[in-house]
Write a protein that holds these residues in place. Sequence first.
Motif, PDB file in Angstrom:
ATOM      1  N   ARG A   1       0.853  -1.175   0.000  1.00 42.90           N
ATOM      2  CA  ARG A   1       0.000   0.000   0.000  1.00 42.90           C
ATOM      3  C   ARG A   1       0.894   1.231   0.000  1.00 42.90           C
ATOM      4  O   ARG A   1       1.878   1.291   0.732  1.00 42.90           O
ATOM      5  CB  ARG A   1      -0.894  -0.033   1.227  1.00 42.90           C
ATOM      6  N   ALA A   2       0.537   2.230  -0.800  1.00 43.14           N
ATOM      7  CA  ALA A   2       1.347   3.438  -0.914  1.00 43.14           C
ATOM      8  C   ALA A   2       0.443   4.666  -0.933  1.00 43.14           C
ATOM      9  O   ALA A   2      -0.062   5.059  -1.981  1.00 43.14           O
ATOM     10  CB  ALA A   2       2.205   3.389  -2.171  1.00 43.14           C
ATOM     11  N   GLU A   3       0.212   5.250   0.226  1.00 44.75           N
ATOM     12  CA  GLU A   3      -0.581   6.469   0.352  1.00 44.75           C
ATOM     13  C   GLU A   3       0.409   7.624   0.394  1.00 44.75           C
ATOM     14  O   GLU A   3       0.980   7.915   1.441  1.00 44.75           O
ATOM     15  CB  GLU A   3      -1.444   6.429   1.617  1.00 44.75           C
ATOM     16  N   LYS A   4       0.638   8.260  -0.763  1.00 43.01           N
ATOM     17  CA  LYS A   4       1.686   9.268  -0.912  1.00 43.01           C
ATOM     18  C   LYS A   4       1.672  10.290   0.222  1.00 43.01           C
ATOM     19  O   LYS A   4       0.647  10.834   0.577  1.00 43.01           O
ATOM     20  CB  LYS A   4       1.541   9.985  -2.254  1.00 43.01           C
ATOM     21  N   ASP A   5       2.844  10.513   0.787  1.00 41.65           N
ATOM     22  CA  ASP A   5       3.067  11.467   1.872  1.00 41.65           C
ATOM     23  C   ASP A   5       2.276  11.142   3.141  1.00 41.65           C
ATOM     24  O   ASP A   5       2.050  12.015   3.976  1.00 41.65           O
ATOM     25  CB  ASP A   5       2.765  12.897   1.417  1.00 41.65           C
ATOM     26  N   LEU A   6       1.864   9.885   3.296  1.00 45.11           N
ATOM     27  CA  LEU A   6       1.211   9.457   4.536  1.00 45.11           C
ATOM     28  C   LEU A   6       1.832   8.167   5.062  1.00 45.11           C
ATOM     29  O   LEU A   6       2.354   8.139   6.163  1.00 45.11           O
ATOM     30  CB  LEU A   6      -0.293   9.263   4.337  1.00 45.11           C
ATOM     31  N   LEU A   7       1.770   7.097   4.228  1.00 44.60           N
ATOM     32  CA  LEU A   7       2.324   5.838   4.712  1.00 44.60           C
ATOM     33  C   LEU A   7       2.637   4.885   3.574  1.00 44.60           C
ATOM     34  O   LEU A   7       2.046   4.947   2.508  1.00 44.60           O
ATOM     35  CB  LEU A   7       1.377   5.155   5.707  1.00 44.60           C
ATOM     36  N   LEU A   8       3.589   4.024   3.842  1.00 45.69           N
ATOM     37  CA  LEU A   8       3.882   2.865   3.007  1.00 45.69           C
ATOM     38  C   LEU A   8       3.641   1.648   3.876  1.00 45.69           C
ATOM     39  O   LEU A   8       4.120   1.584   5.010  1.00 45.69           O
ATOM     40  CB  LEU A   8       5.334   2.873   2.528  1.00 45.69           C
ATOM     41  N   GLN A   9       2.858   0.711   3.373  1.00 46.89           N
ATOM     42  CA  GLN A   9       2.500  -0.471   4.162  1.00 46.89           C
ATOM     43  C   GLN A   9       2.944  -1.719   3.434  1.00 46.89           C
ATOM     44  O   GLN A   9       2.893  -1.799   2.214  1.00 46.89           O
ATOM     45  CB  GLN A   9       0.987  -0.509   4.387  1.00 46.89           C
ATOM     46  N   GLY A  10       3.370  -2.705   4.216  1.00 51.20           N
ATOM     47  CA  GLY A  10       3.813  -3.964   3.633  1.00 51.20           C
ATOM     48  C   GLY A  10       3.560  -5.119   4.566  1.00 51.20           C
ATOM     49  O   GLY A  10       2.949  -4.974   5.624  1.00 51.20           O
ATOM     50  N   VAL A  11       4.043  -6.271   4.156  1.00 46.98           N
ATOM     51  CA  VAL A  11       3.871  -7.507   4.917  1.00 46.98           C
ATOM     52  C   VAL A  11       5.221  -8.200   5.027  1.00 46.98           C
ATOM     53  O   VAL A  11       5.926  -8.339   4.035  1.00 46.98           O
ATOM     54  CB  VAL A  11       2.871  -8.459   4.216  1.00 46.98           C
ATOM     55  N   ILE A  12       5.566  -8.616   6.233  1.00 44.65           N
ATOM     56  CA  ILE A  12       6.781  -9.403   6.432  1.00 44.65           C
ATOM     57  C   ILE A  12       6.397 -10.866   6.271  1.00 44.65           C
ATOM     58  O   ILE A  12       5.546 -11.368   7.002  1.00 44.65           O
ATOM     59  CB  ILE A  12       7.377  -9.163   7.833  1.00 44.65           C
ATOM     60  N   THR A  13       6.984 -11.517   5.278  1.00 37.41           N
ATOM     61  CA  THR A  13       6.675 -12.926   5.036  1.00 37.41           C
ATOM     62  C   THR A  13       7.946 -13.750   5.207  1.00 37.41           C
ATOM     63  O   THR A  13       8.730 -13.890   4.283  1.00 37.41           O
ATOM     64  CB  THR A  13       6.083 -13.142   3.629  1.00 37.41           C
ATOM     65  N   THR A  14       8.123 -14.245   6.412  1.00 37.27           N
ATOM     66  CA  THR A  14       9.261 -15.101   6.710  1.00 37.27           C
ATOM     67  C   THR A  14       8.912 -15.992   7.891  1.00 37.27           C
ATOM     68  O   THR A  14       8.115 -15.620   8.749  1.00 37.27           O
ATOM     69  CB  THR A  14      10.536 -14.283   7.040  1.00 37.27           C
ATOM     70  N   ASN A  15       9.479 -17.157   7.906  1.00 31.99           N
ATOM     71  CA  ASN A  15       9.311 -18.058   9.044  1.00 31.99           C
ATOM     72  C   ASN A  15      10.490 -17.957  10.006  1.00 31.99           C
ATOM     73  O   ASN A  15      10.521 -18.629  11.022  1.00 31.99           O
ATOM     74  CB  ASN A  15       9.172 -19.508   8.558  1.00 31.99           C
ATOM     75  N   LYS A  16      11.457 -17.097   9.679  1.00 36.07           N
ATOM     76  CA  LYS A  16      12.668 -16.977  10.490  1.00 36.07           C
ATOM     77  C   LYS A  16      12.472 -16.084  11.710  1.00 36.07           C
ATOM     78  O   LYS A  16      13.275 -16.104  12.619  1.00 36.07           O
ATOM     79  CB  LYS A  16      13.808 -16.432   9.640  1.00 36.07           C
ATOM     80  N   ILE A  17      11.428 -15.268  11.692  1.00 35.26           N
ATOM     81  CA  ILE A  17      11.177 -14.351  12.801  1.00 35.26           C
ATOM     82  C   ILE A  17       9.880 -14.760  13.482  1.00 35.26           C
ATOM     83  O   ILE A  17       8.829 -14.855  12.842  1.00 35.26           O
ATOM     84  CB  ILE A  17      11.065 -12.899  12.305  1.00 35.26           C
ATOM     85  N   LYS A  18       9.951 -14.991  14.787  1.00 36.95           N
ATOM     86  CA  LYS A  18       8.769 -15.359  15.550  1.00 36.95           C
ATOM     87  C   LYS A  18       7.842 -14.150  15.679  1.00 36.95           C
ATOM     88  O   LYS A  18       8.282 -13.036  15.941  1.00 36.95           O
ATOM     89  CB  LYS A  18       9.196 -15.844  16.938  1.00 36.95           C
ATOM     90  N   LYS A  19       6.553 -14.372  15.512  1.00 35.03           N
ATOM     91  CA  LYS A  19       5.579 -13.301  15.617  1.00 35.03           C
ATOM     92  C   LYS A  19       5.494 -12.789  17.054  1.00 35.03           C
ATOM     93  O   LYS A  19       5.400 -13.557  17.999  1.00 35.03           O
ATOM     94  CB  LYS A  19       4.198 -13.782  15.166  1.00 35.03           C
TER      95      LYS A  19
ATOM     96  N   GLU B   1      10.043  -6.671  -3.134  1.00 34.56           N
ATOM     97  CA  GLU B   1      10.598  -7.619  -2.161  1.00 34.56           C
ATOM     98  C   GLU B   1      12.016  -7.236  -1.798  1.00 34.56           C
ATOM     99  O   GLU B   1      12.760  -6.730  -2.640  1.00 34.56           O
ATOM    100  CB  GLU B   1      10.575  -9.036  -2.753  1.00 34.56           C
ATOM    101  N   PHE B   2      12.356  -7.465  -0.538  1.00 32.91           N
ATOM    102  CA  PHE B   2      13.725  -7.249  -0.084  1.00 32.91           C
ATOM    103  C   PHE B   2      14.003  -8.213   1.047  1.00 32.91           C
ATOM    104  O   PHE B   2      13.108  -8.592   1.796  1.00 32.91           O
ATOM    105  CB  PHE B   2      13.975  -5.798   0.336  1.00 32.91           C
ATOM    106  N   PRO B   3      15.258  -8.650   1.167  1.00 32.76           N
ATOM    107  CA  PRO B   3      15.603  -9.639   2.215  1.00 32.76           C
ATOM    108  C   PRO B   3      15.784  -8.989   3.584  1.00 32.76           C
ATOM    109  O   PRO B   3      16.211  -7.841   3.702  1.00 32.76           O
ATOM    110  CB  PRO B   3      16.921 -10.215   1.722  1.00 32.76           C
ATOM    111  N   LEU B   4      15.428  -9.742   4.616  1.00 31.90           N
ATOM    112  CA  LEU B   4      15.712  -9.343   5.996  1.00 31.90           C
ATOM    113  C   LEU B   4      16.945 -10.097   6.439  1.00 31.90           C
ATOM    114  O   LEU B   4      17.043 -11.297   6.255  1.00 31.90           O
ATOM    115  CB  LEU B   4      14.545  -9.686   6.916  1.00 31.90           C
ATOM    116  N   ARG B   5      17.886  -9.407   7.021  1.00 31.67           N
ATOM    117  CA  ARG B   5      19.128 -10.062   7.462  1.00 31.67           C
ATOM    118  C   ARG B   5      19.383  -9.791   8.915  1.00 31.67           C
ATOM    119  O   ARG B   5      19.054  -8.838   9.465  1.00 31.67           O
ATOM    120  CB  ARG B   5      20.301  -9.567   6.651  1.00 31.67           C
TER     121      ARG B   5
END
Length: 129
Positions: free
Chosen positions: A1-19, A125-129
Amino acid sequence: RAEKDLLLQGVITTNKIKKNTVFGKCPDDFDATKTETKCPPHDPNCGCHGPIMTKGMVAWAAGMAGGPDFFINTFHQPVDWWDHQHTVWGIIRSNDHASFAVLDTLYKLPVTKQGGLWMLDDKVEFPLR
Protein backbone atom coordinates in the motif's frame (compact mmCIF):
# COMPACT_ATOMS: atom_id res chain seq x y z
CA ARG A 1 0.00 0.00 0.00
CA ALA A 2 1.35 3.44 -0.91
CA GLU A 3 -0.58 6.47 0.35
CA LYS A 4 1.69 9.27 -0.91
CA ASP A 5 3.07 11.47 1.87
CA LEU A 6 1.21 9.46 4.54
CA LEU A 7 2.32 5.84 4.71
CA LEU A 8 3.88 2.87 3.01
CA GLN A 9 2.50 -0.47 4.16
CA GLY A 10 3.81 -3.96 3.63
CA VAL A 11 3.87 -7.51 4.92
CA ILE A 12 6.78 -9.40 6.43
CA THR A 13 6.67 -12.93 5.04
CA THR A 14 9.26 -15.10 6.71
CA ASN A 15 9.31 -18.06 9.04
CA LYS A 16 12.67 -16.98 10.49
CA ILE A 17 11.18 -14.35 12.80
CA LYS A 18 8.77 -15.36 15.55
CA LYS A 19 5.58 -13.30 15.62
CA ASN A 20 5.38 -10.84 18.48
CA THR A 21 2.20 -11.17 20.56
CA VAL A 22 2.70 -8.24 22.94
CA PHE A 23 1.12 -4.87 22.17
CA GLY A 24 2.99 -1.67 22.97
CA LYS A 25 2.29 -0.18 26.37
CA CYS A 26 0.24 2.91 27.05
CA PRO A 27 2.35 6.06 27.10
CA ASP A 28 2.90 7.38 30.65
CA ASP A 29 0.75 10.45 29.92
CA PHE A 30 -2.16 8.46 28.41
CA ASP A 31 -5.58 9.22 29.92
CA ALA A 32 -8.20 6.66 28.80
CA THR A 33 -11.01 9.01 29.85
CA LYS A 34 -9.94 11.52 27.19
CA THR A 35 -9.97 9.23 24.15
CA GLU A 36 -12.82 8.75 21.73
CA THR A 37 -11.26 5.66 20.17
CA LYS A 38 -13.80 2.92 19.51
CA CYS A 39 -11.88 -0.27 20.11
CA PRO A 40 -12.84 -3.64 18.56
CA PRO A 41 -13.68 -6.56 20.88
CA HIS A 42 -10.36 -8.34 20.12
CA ASP A 43 -8.40 -5.29 21.36
CA PRO A 44 -10.27 -3.38 24.08
CA ASN A 45 -7.22 -1.21 24.82
CA CYS A 46 -6.54 -0.23 21.20
CA GLY A 47 -6.16 3.43 22.07
CA CYS A 48 -2.99 3.02 24.10
CA HIS A 49 -0.36 0.97 22.27
CA GLY A 50 2.24 3.60 21.56
CA PRO A 51 3.12 7.22 20.98
CA ILE A 52 1.52 9.70 18.60
CA MET A 53 3.35 8.71 15.44
CA THR A 54 5.79 11.06 13.75
CA LYS A 55 7.53 10.88 10.38
CA GLY A 56 9.79 7.83 10.06
CA MET A 57 8.14 5.69 12.75
CA VAL A 58 7.50 2.05 11.82
CA ALA A 59 4.55 0.24 13.42
CA TRP A 60 2.42 -2.87 13.20
CA ALA A 61 -0.67 -2.30 11.06
CA ALA A 62 -4.27 -3.46 11.07
CA GLY A 63 -4.54 -3.67 14.85
CA MET A 64 -2.16 -6.62 15.10
CA ALA A 65 0.43 -6.77 17.88
CA GLY A 66 3.23 -8.36 15.93
CA GLY A 67 2.55 -8.27 12.26
CA PRO A 68 2.98 -9.48 9.70
CA ASP A 69 1.52 -6.21 8.35
CA PHE A 70 3.56 -3.08 9.09
CA PHE A 71 3.71 0.50 7.89
CA ILE A 72 6.11 3.42 7.75
CA ASN A 73 4.64 6.82 8.59
CA THR A 74 5.80 9.49 6.12
CA PHE A 75 3.44 12.31 7.09
CA HIS A 76 5.17 15.68 7.66
CA GLN A 77 3.70 16.31 11.12
CA PRO A 78 2.51 14.17 14.07
CA VAL A 79 -0.44 11.95 13.10
CA ASP A 80 -2.69 12.65 16.08
CA TRP A 81 -5.82 11.27 14.41
CA TRP A 82 -4.33 7.78 14.79
CA ASP A 83 -4.23 8.48 18.52
CA HIS A 84 -2.05 5.90 20.36
CA GLN A 85 -3.35 2.91 18.38
CA HIS A 86 -0.15 1.47 16.91
CA THR A 87 2.75 -0.45 18.42
CA VAL A 88 5.85 1.35 17.16
CA TRP A 89 8.87 -0.94 16.75
CA GLY A 90 11.23 1.04 14.58
CA ILE A 91 12.18 4.48 13.34
CA ILE A 92 13.93 6.04 10.38
CA ARG A 93 15.82 8.99 11.81
CA SER A 94 15.09 12.39 10.25
CA ASN A 95 18.72 12.73 9.13
CA ASP A 96 18.72 9.35 7.32
CA HIS A 97 18.30 10.94 3.90
CA ALA A 98 19.25 7.76 2.02
CA SER A 99 16.39 5.78 3.58
CA PHE A 100 13.87 8.55 2.92
CA ALA A 101 15.12 8.64 -0.70
CA VAL A 102 14.23 4.94 -0.98
CA LEU A 103 10.72 5.70 0.31
CA ASP A 104 10.38 8.54 -2.20
CA THR A 105 11.38 6.10 -4.96
CA LEU A 106 8.70 3.64 -3.79
CA TYR A 107 6.08 6.41 -3.95
CA LYS A 108 6.97 6.90 -7.64
CA LEU A 109 6.05 3.31 -8.54
CA PRO A 110 2.76 2.66 -10.37
CA VAL A 111 -0.31 2.36 -8.11
CA THR A 112 -3.98 1.49 -8.56
CA LYS A 113 -6.84 2.48 -6.28
CA GLN A 114 -8.43 -0.63 -4.75
CA GLY A 115 -11.32 -0.27 -2.32
CA GLY A 116 -10.36 3.33 -1.56
CA LEU A 117 -6.68 2.51 -0.93
CA TRP A 118 -3.72 3.14 -3.23
CA MET A 119 -1.92 -0.17 -3.79
CA LEU A 120 1.37 -0.73 -5.59
CA ASP A 121 0.82 -2.51 -8.90
CA ASP A 122 3.79 -4.82 -8.36
CA LYS A 123 5.32 -6.47 -5.31
CA VAL A 124 8.48 -4.98 -3.88
CA GLU A 125 10.60 -7.62 -2.16
CA PHE A 126 13.73 -7.25 -0.08
CA PRO A 127 15.60 -9.64 2.21
CA LEU A 128 15.71 -9.34 6.00
CA ARG A 129 19.13 -10.06 7.46
